[in-house]
Design a protein around this motif. Structure first.
Motif, PDB file in Angstrom:
ATOM      1  N   ASP A 150      -3.334  -6.372   7.159  1.00 19.87           N
ATOM      2  CA  ASP A 150      -2.944  -7.266   6.059  1.00 19.87           C
ATOM      3  C   ASP A 150      -1.827  -6.659   5.218  1.00 19.87           C
ATOM      4  O   ASP A 150      -1.026  -7.379   4.626  1.00 19.87           O
ATOM      5  CB  ASP A 150      -4.139  -7.535   5.142  1.00 19.87           C
ATOM      6  CG  ASP A 150      -5.269  -8.206   5.909  1.00 19.87           C
ATOM      7  OD1 ASP A 150      -4.958  -8.965   6.843  1.00 19.87           O
ATOM      8  OD2 ASP A 150      -6.435  -7.945   5.579  1.00 19.87           O
ATOM      9  N   VAL A 151      -1.804  -5.331   5.143  1.00 21.04           N
ATOM     10  CA  VAL A 151      -0.865  -4.702   4.213  1.00 21.04           C
ATOM     11  C   VAL A 151       0.270  -3.953   4.930  1.00 21.04           C
ATOM     12  O   VAL A 151       1.224  -3.538   4.282  1.00 21.04           O
ATOM     13  CB  VAL A 151      -1.586  -3.709   3.266  1.00 21.04           C
ATOM     14  CG1 VAL A 151      -2.471  -4.460   2.299  1.00 21.04           C
ATOM     15  CG2 VAL A 151      -2.389  -2.693   4.045  1.00 21.04           C
ATOM     16  N   ARG A 211       4.554   0.507   9.061  1.00 24.99           N
ATOM     17  CA  ARG A 211       5.481   0.096   8.008  1.00 24.99           C
ATOM     18  C   ARG A 211       4.722  -0.768   7.009  1.00 24.99           C
ATOM     19  O   ARG A 211       4.188  -1.827   7.376  1.00 24.99           O
ATOM     20  CB  ARG A 211       6.617  -0.743   8.611  1.00 24.99           C
ATOM     21  CG  ARG A 211       7.594   0.080   9.422  1.00 24.99           C
ATOM     22  CD  ARG A 211       8.893   0.205   8.648  1.00 24.99           C
ATOM     23  NE  ARG A 211       9.920   0.818   9.461  1.00 24.99           N
ATOM     24  CZ  ARG A 211      10.346   2.069   9.300  1.00 24.99           C
ATOM     25  NH1 ARG A 211       9.816   2.834   8.378  1.00 24.99           N
ATOM     26  NH2 ARG A 211      11.309   2.538  10.065  1.00 24.99           N
ATOM     27  N   ALA A 212       4.679  -0.331   5.753  1.00 24.54           N
ATOM     28  CA  ALA A 212       3.963  -1.110   4.742  1.00 24.54           C
ATOM     29  C   ALA A 212       4.705  -2.412   4.477  1.00 24.54           C
ATOM     30  O   ALA A 212       5.931  -2.443   4.431  1.00 24.54           O
ATOM     31  CB  ALA A 212       3.835  -0.285   3.469  1.00 24.54           C
ATOM     32  N   ARG A 213       3.948  -3.507   4.307  1.00 25.72           N
ATOM     33  CA  ARG A 213       4.578  -4.781   3.949  1.00 25.72           C
ATOM     34  C   ARG A 213       4.899  -4.775   2.466  1.00 25.72           C
ATOM     35  O   ARG A 213       4.119  -4.260   1.656  1.00 25.72           O
ATOM     36  CB  ARG A 213       3.621  -5.934   4.248  1.00 25.72           C
ATOM     37  CG  ARG A 213       3.351  -6.147   5.714  1.00 25.72           C
ATOM     38  CD  ARG A 213       2.399  -7.322   5.874  1.00 25.72           C
ATOM     39  NE  ARG A 213       1.703  -7.270   7.149  1.00 25.72           N
ATOM     40  CZ  ARG A 213       2.191  -7.786   8.283  1.00 25.72           C
ATOM     41  NH1 ARG A 213       3.353  -8.390   8.277  1.00 25.72           N
ATOM     42  NH2 ARG A 213       1.500  -7.706   9.401  1.00 25.72           N
ATOM     43  N   PRO A 214       6.030  -5.366   2.076  1.00 27.33           N
ATOM     44  CA  PRO A 214       6.369  -5.377   0.644  1.00 27.33           C
ATOM     45  C   PRO A 214       5.500  -6.366  -0.135  1.00 27.33           C
ATOM     46  O   PRO A 214       4.888  -7.270   0.456  1.00 27.33           O
ATOM     47  CB  PRO A 214       7.825  -5.818   0.644  1.00 27.33           C
ATOM     48  CG  PRO A 214       8.010  -6.571   1.916  1.00 27.33           C
ATOM     49  CD  PRO A 214       7.060  -5.991   2.907  1.00 27.33           C
ATOM     50  N   LYS A 215       5.469  -6.188  -1.448  1.00 27.91           N
ATOM     51  CA  LYS A 215       4.653  -7.043  -2.306  1.00 27.91           C
ATOM     52  C   LYS A 215       5.083  -8.504  -2.188  1.00 27.91           C
ATOM     53  O   LYS A 215       4.271  -9.426  -2.214  1.00 27.91           O
ATOM     54  CB  LYS A 215       4.788  -6.576  -3.757  1.00 27.91           C
ATOM     55  CG  LYS A 215       3.822  -7.248  -4.690  1.00 27.91           C
ATOM     56  CD  LYS A 215       4.123  -6.908  -6.131  1.00 27.91           C
ATOM     57  CE  LYS A 215       3.260  -7.755  -7.039  1.00 27.91           C
ATOM     58  NZ  LYS A 215       3.688  -7.678  -8.436  1.00 27.91           N
ATOM     59  N   SER A 216       6.393  -8.734  -2.034  1.00 30.62           N
ATOM     60  CA  SER A 216       6.898 -10.104  -1.959  1.00 30.62           C
ATOM     61  C   SER A 216       6.311 -10.851  -0.758  1.00 30.62           C
ATOM     62  O   SER A 216       6.264 -12.076  -0.751  1.00 30.62           O
ATOM     63  CB  SER A 216       8.428 -10.090  -1.862  1.00 30.62           C
ATOM     64  OG  SER A 216       8.816  -9.326  -0.755  1.00 30.62           O
ATOM     65  N   GLU A 217       5.833 -10.125   0.243  1.00 33.35           N
ATOM     66  CA  GLU A 217       5.294 -10.783   1.437  1.00 33.35           C
ATOM     67  C   GLU A 217       3.794 -11.040   1.295  1.00 33.35           C
ATOM     68  O   GLU A 217       3.300 -12.091   1.691  1.00 33.35           O
ATOM     69  CB  GLU A 217       5.572  -9.871   2.635  1.00 33.35           C
ATOM     70  CG  GLU A 217       5.427 -10.553   3.978  1.00 33.35           C
ATOM     71  CD  GLU A 217       5.672  -9.572   5.134  1.00 33.35           C
ATOM     72  OE1 GLU A 217       6.609  -8.746   5.019  1.00 33.35           O
ATOM     73  OE2 GLU A 217       4.925  -9.632   6.101  1.00 33.35           O
ATOM     74  N   VAL A 231       0.860  -1.181   0.000  1.00 33.88           N
ATOM     75  CA  VAL A 231       0.000   0.000   0.000  1.00 33.88           C
ATOM     76  C   VAL A 231       0.900   1.236   0.000  1.00 33.88           C
ATOM     77  O   VAL A 231       1.910   1.270   0.698  1.00 33.88           O
ATOM     78  CB  VAL A 231      -0.966  -0.023   1.208  1.00 33.88           C
ATOM     79  CG1 VAL A 231      -0.208  -0.123   2.517  1.00 33.88           C
ATOM     80  CG2 VAL A 231      -1.865   1.202   1.226  1.00 33.88           C
ATOM     81  N   ALA A 232       0.528   2.213  -0.833  1.00 38.79           N
ATOM     82  CA  ALA A 232       1.361   3.420  -0.900  1.00 38.79           C
ATOM     83  C   ALA A 232       1.170   4.243   0.376  1.00 38.79           C
ATOM     84  O   ALA A 232       0.037   4.371   0.852  1.00 38.79           O
ATOM     85  CB  ALA A 232       0.963   4.247  -2.116  1.00 38.79           C
ATOM     86  N   PRO A 233       2.257   4.788   0.947  1.00 37.19           N
ATOM     87  CA  PRO A 233       2.129   5.556   2.195  1.00 37.19           C
ATOM     88  C   PRO A 233       1.068   6.668   2.145  1.00 37.19           C
ATOM     89  O   PRO A 233       0.307   6.813   3.100  1.00 37.19           O
ATOM     90  CB  PRO A 233       3.538   6.117   2.408  1.00 37.19           C
ATOM     91  CG  PRO A 233       4.426   5.138   1.732  1.00 37.19           C
ATOM     92  CD  PRO A 233       3.661   4.611   0.560  1.00 37.19           C
ATOM     93  N   PRO A 234       0.957   7.446   1.033  1.00 37.24           N
ATOM     94  CA  PRO A 234      -0.088   8.475   1.034  1.00 37.24           C
ATOM     95  C   PRO A 234      -1.497   7.888   1.144  1.00 37.24           C
ATOM     96  O   PRO A 234      -2.400   8.524   1.684  1.00 37.24           O
ATOM     97  CB  PRO A 234       0.109   9.196  -0.301  1.00 37.24           C
ATOM     98  CG  PRO A 234       1.102   8.434  -1.059  1.00 37.24           C
ATOM     99  CD  PRO A 234       1.839   7.556  -0.140  1.00 37.24           C
ATOM    100  N   ARG A 235      -1.657   6.669   0.647  1.00 41.37           N
ATOM    101  CA  ARG A 235      -2.961   6.006   0.777  1.00 41.37           C
ATOM    102  C   ARG A 235      -3.245   5.712   2.254  1.00 41.37           C
ATOM    103  O   ARG A 235      -4.370   5.886   2.727  1.00 41.37           O
ATOM    104  CB  ARG A 235      -2.920   4.711  -0.047  1.00 41.37           C
ATOM    105  CG  ARG A 235      -4.164   3.869   0.003  1.00 41.37           C
ATOM    106  CD  ARG A 235      -5.237   4.414  -0.916  1.00 41.37           C
ATOM    107  NE  ARG A 235      -6.523   3.798  -0.647  1.00 41.37           N
ATOM    108  CZ  ARG A 235      -6.913   2.631  -1.149  1.00 41.37           C
ATOM    109  NH1 ARG A 235      -6.136   1.987  -1.990  1.00 41.37           N
ATOM    110  NH2 ARG A 235      -8.094   2.137  -0.854  1.00 41.37           N
ATOM    111  N   ILE A 236      -2.210   5.297   2.968  1.00 45.60           N
ATOM    112  CA  ILE A 236      -2.357   5.044   4.406  1.00 45.60           C
ATOM    113  C   ILE A 236      -2.845   6.314   5.089  1.00 45.60           C
ATOM    114  O   ILE A 236      -3.781   6.327   5.875  1.00 45.60           O
ATOM    115  CB  ILE A 236      -1.009   4.590   5.023  1.00 45.60           C
ATOM    116  CG1 ILE A 236      -0.567   3.265   4.421  1.00 45.60           C
ATOM    117  CG2 ILE A 236      -1.110   4.495   6.537  1.00 45.60           C
ATOM    118  CD1 ILE A 236       0.781   2.761   4.940  1.00 45.60           C
ATOM    119  N   LYS A 237      -2.185   7.428   4.740  1.00 45.54           N
ATOM    120  CA  LYS A 237      -2.533   8.728   5.331  1.00 45.54           C
ATOM    121  C   LYS A 237      -3.999   9.064   5.052  1.00 45.54           C
ATOM    122  O   LYS A 237      -4.731   9.469   5.952  1.00 45.54           O
ATOM    123  CB  LYS A 237      -1.607   9.794   4.752  1.00 45.54           C
ATOM    124  CG  LYS A 237      -1.865  11.217   5.222  1.00 45.54           C
ATOM    125  CD  LYS A 237      -0.796  12.128   4.634  1.00 45.54           C
ATOM    126  CE  LYS A 237      -1.267  13.552   4.436  1.00 45.54           C
ATOM    127  NZ  LYS A 237      -1.138  14.416   5.569  1.00 45.54           N
TER     128      LYS A 237
END
Lengths: 201, 308
Positions: free
Chosen positions: B281-282, B297-303, B223-229
């Protein structure tokens, strides 16, 4: 009298010496100490590491006492009081604060702008009052000077320090490690060389 | 791919540019109104840059790339004493802030000296919560090199070092970049050459951050950080009452949320995305070393296997 007739920062690291010189100028200007220091030599060797700061001082006027700006006499006949007649008003506030502190507010009366009456035993206190120090410009300057050198100029990590302070010179030797005798020797030499150039001038 | 840019223009009709960026799927990170001027820090989709540039031209505004946008930078001083403050450290922090970064000043407890300097575990962890650390060191080449050998132990974020001599990067151990002409300066940096030095520092930091962005792009966050915000602002209204500067501070790989961890971490974990996932989840919701804040901390796509 010229300000800062000698101003040298010596170091094996030329860039560091230049920045340190600017730094010292900034600090002296910030604390208005430019006129206090006559000659100044600094030696820095970051490898050793050692920092030597040596300066000849030109302190201004000596301490100002009550007798310098006021007439101190016995009060009215038969009463236990001392009459102070002010000749200059510039120090009145500082004087009053000192008197309040020493004799208590209730014992100080100011019937006129230029007259202060202290209710106390005149025989014992007259001479004490005459000699009371109202302002110490020299001490204030020295305080500022120590602030500048010890707290702003000497690199923070140099916590092992030895200093000499008199009314004519100031000398700081600082290092991160134990001070070596040869550094102290060098510091003495620097002060001596400053004194010689002062005498020759 | 979102591009960090800064828009400077008049207040009149500036809403149009905000709406355009939001419609394009970009984000407004910060809006500063100063009398009749407005400064917007925003993330714009790279492909739609032309449209935004066109709009900016129409409104007689200026659009510049601001690579420091959406990052949190630690400016580290050996101590918080007269030797470093207020000048230089505050100048650097303020300048980077003007360029779009959020800066935090860190004063070390025992950071002085070339032989005796130390970094405590707490300080190390605190600095590691940032995107980048700027270490502001002094005048002497020997001291900078000796100090660099030991002071940055355990710091995993890129390290930018400043000092007086012009050193080659290879000579400064453990540093990601080095910028000269700084040193211990005890006056306000306002002369033209000093401002150029600050500009150079901002450029160098921008380049370092761009490299980090490229690294992150190889395994992008789910998830992109600005989306989190954006989701926090919409789903946790209490954030509006937080009086901290930038209550949600964006980082390149997450965000710092200035709400007490104990009270809010469950709410934050349960934030719902329209795609059907929840925050836990993300992203990881962690306690921050800074006060009792929350670090996301966003989880990476690989996870996780997906990107929303």
């Amino acid at each position: 009298m010229e300000q800062l007739e000698t101003f040298m920062v010596e170091s094996p690291d030329a860039v560091g010496a230049k920045t340190t010189k600017t730094l010292i100028q900034d600090v002296l200007a910030d604390l208005s100490l430019n006129r206090v220091i006559g000659r100044l030599r600094v030696f820095v060797d970051p490898v050793e590491p050692v920092f030597i700061f040596a300066a000849l001082l030109r302190l201004g006027t000596p301490a100002i006492r009550l007798k310098d700006f006021a007439k101190v006499d016995m009060g009215a006949l038969g009463k236990d009081e001392v009459k102070i007649e002010l000749l200059r008003e510039a120090f009145t506030i500082k004087l009053l604060n000192k008197l309040w502190e020493k004799y208590g507010k209730e014992n100080i009366v100011q019937p006129d702008k230029k007259i202060i009456v202290v209710k106390t035993d005149p025989i014992k206190e007259l001479d004490v009052l005459r000699e009371i120090v109202i302002e110490e410009p020299q001490q204030e300057v020295l305080d500022r000077l120590i602030d500048a050198i010890a707290l702003r100029i000497i690199p923070e990590g140099f916590r092992v320090r030895k200093h000499e302070l008199s009314s004519s010179h100031v000398l700081f030797v600082a290092s991160e490690d134990t001070l070596k005798p040869e550094w102290l020797e060098k510091a003495k030499d620097i002060i001596e060389s400053l004194r010689r150039s002062e005498d020759n001038a | 791919m979102l591009e960090p840019v800064m828009y400077e223009g008049g207040v009149y009709k500036h809403n149009q540019i905000i709406e355009l960026v939001e419609d394009l799927g970009g984000y407004i990170i910060q809006k500063n109104v100063m009398q009749t001027d407005v400064v917007l820090l925003m993330l714009v989709p790279l492909n739609d840059m032309d449209i935004v540039e066109e709009k900016a031209r129409e409104l007689l505004g200026k659009l510049t790339r601001a690579p420091l946008t959406g990052t949190e930078i630690a400016t580290v001083a050996p101590t918080l004493a007269y030797h470093h403050l207020p000048h230089l450290d505050c100048d650097v922090a303020e300048f980077l802030r003007k360029k779009g970064a959020k800066t935090n000043m860190v004063g070390l407890a025992r950071g002085v000296g070339k032989r005796i300097c130390q970094l405590s575990a707490y300080e190390r962890d605190l600095i590691n919560e940032h995107d980048l650390a700027v270490f502001i060191l002094g005048n002497y080449e020997h001291c900078i090199i000796e100090k660099s050998k030991r002071l940055y132990e355990g710091i995993e974020v890129p390290i930018v070092v400043t000092g007086a001599p012009e050193l080659k990067l290879e000579d400064v151990p453990n540093a990601t970049a080095y910028v000269g002409s700084f040193g211990r300066i005890l006056h306000h940096m306002r002369h033209s050459e000093e401002l150029r030095t600050l500009d150079k520092l901002a450029d160098v930091i921008g380049k370092v951050l761009d490299n980090v962005r490229q690294e992150i792009a190889k395994d992008p966050p789910s998830v992109a950080p600005p989306r989190i915000k954006k989701e926090i602002e919409e789903q946790i209204p209490e954030i509006i009452d937080s009086l901290h500067p930038l209550p949600i501070t964006l980082q390149m790989n997450g965000a710092r949320v200035k709400l007490p961890y104990e009270e809010y971490h469950e709410k934050l974990e349960n934030i719902q995305f329209v795609e059907g996932m929840s925050m836990k989840d993300v992203a990881q919701v962690l306690p921050s070393k800074m006060r009792n804040f929350v670090l996301i901390r966003a989880r990476p796509k690989s996870e996780t296997g997906f990107v929303i």
